[in-house]
Design an enzyme around this catalytic site. Structure first.
Site, PDB file in Angstrom:
ATOM      1  N   SER A  40       0.956  -1.170   0.070  1.00 53.21           N
ATOM      2  CA  SER A  40      -0.014   0.026  -0.163  1.00 53.21           C
ATOM      3  C   SER A  40       0.867   1.327  -0.026  1.00 53.21           C
ATOM      4  O   SER A  40       2.054   1.153   0.552  1.00 53.21           O
ATOM      5  CB  SER A  40      -0.968   0.059   1.374  1.00 53.21           C
ATOM      6  OG  SER A  40      -1.434   1.167   1.227  1.00 53.21           O
ATOM      7  N   TYR A  42      -2.030   0.151  10.012  1.00 56.52           N
ATOM      8  CA  TYR A  42      -2.055  -0.203   8.692  1.00 56.52           C
ATOM      9  C   TYR A  42      -0.598   0.239   8.066  1.00 56.52           C
ATOM     10  O   TYR A  42      -0.365  -0.776   7.294  1.00 56.52           O
ATOM     11  CB  TYR A  42      -3.285   0.541   8.077  1.00 56.52           C
ATOM     12  CG  TYR A  42      -3.285  -0.246   6.690  1.00 56.52           C
ATOM     13  CD1 TYR A  42      -3.674  -1.467   6.382  1.00 56.52           C
ATOM     14  CD2 TYR A  42      -3.125   0.570   5.359  1.00 56.52           C
ATOM     15  CE1 TYR A  42      -3.958  -1.892   5.346  1.00 56.52           C
ATOM     16  CE2 TYR A  42      -3.282   0.030   4.226  1.00 56.52           C
ATOM     17  CZ  TYR A  42      -3.662  -1.237   4.210  1.00 56.52           C
ATOM     18  OH  TYR A  42      -3.777  -1.864   2.834  1.00 56.52           O
TER      19      TYR A  42
END
Length: 246
Positions: free
Chosen positions: A144, A157
């Protein structure tokens, strides 16, 4: 680019929805036998119906990746049935909460690390020997942009995806002199349930559909793909790639 995966065995985690769903579907369309892993049985069954309707084949594996022994059993089952694995799409992951780091509950942080990092390591450990038995093993690890931007409120995250990229970098370096190619992908903002959870006020129609992103990722599974230790990133108007840092 047309990808030919005829006769190849492809494992996709997080296959019941989003990008994973379309990676599994497109892999089957390319001729692969797909091993589709996800927690949601209904999504897997819907995927199976689509794959069969198009003349493809899939094996459904309802599995929560927090079940570490289940991941170990999966590797053993693949070896027993097929004797190898040709492609891994390590796609599954969870967001956790968007919150100041000091407000994140311990159980939330631990769950993000368990599913995004520990389960990915366990999966790599389980399938590495199987991918090495392929004539052209390919591993695509989903990362990501959060791993690099580390924006406010995305701490758990972002940390988990940075760790996943580090695992991919080490694995790619370990296997650079073998036929196995290991690469990471940052798919960018995509019209998925996770994105809606992360940015609830966003208009999903402004984002690319997960099938579009999956189609961009698919060439990395091809036996003809020779690059390794790369990071592929989706930009608003193009895809870029660069070598993972030494």
């Amino acid at each position: 680019m047309t990808v030919d995966l005829a006769g190849r065995i492809v494992l996709v985690t997080g296959a019941s929805r989003g990008i994973g769903y379309h990676l599994a579907k497109q892999s089957a369309e390319a001729g692969a036998h797909v091993i589709a892993v996800a927690r949601t049985v209904g999504g897997l069954e819907e995927l199976d119906d689509e794959i069969k309707a198009a003349g493809g084949e899939a094996t459904l594996v309802p599995l929560d990746l927090a079940d570490m022994k289940g991941i170990d059993r999966l590797g053993g089952a693949i070896h027993e049935r097929w004797g190898k694995l040709d492609v891994l799409f390590a796609n599954a992951g969870i967001l956790g909460t968007i919150s100041p780091i000091g407000h994140v509950e311990a159980k939330v942080f631990e769950k993000v690390m368990e599913v995004n990092v520990t389960a990915t390591w366990r999966l790599i450990r389980s399938v590495d020997p199987l991918l090495r038995l392929s004539d052209a093993g390919r591993a695509i690890i989903m990362s990501s942009g959060a791993a690099h931007s580390a924006k406010a409120f995305w701490g758990p995250y972002a940390a988990s995806k940075a760790a996943v990229e580090a695992l991919a970098r080490s694995w790619a370096d370990e296997t650079k002199n073998s036929p196995l190619r290991v690469n990471s992908v940052n798919p960018g903002a995509t019209r998925t349930a996770m994105r809606a959870q992360a940015v609830p006020g966003e208009d999903p129609s402004t984002l690319p559909h997960p099938s579009e992103i999956a189609a961009r990722i698919m060439p990395l599974a091809s036996p003809s793909e020779t690059r390794t230790r790369m990071i592929y990133e989706a930009k608003p108007d193009r895809w870029t790639s660069y070598q993972m840092p030494e």
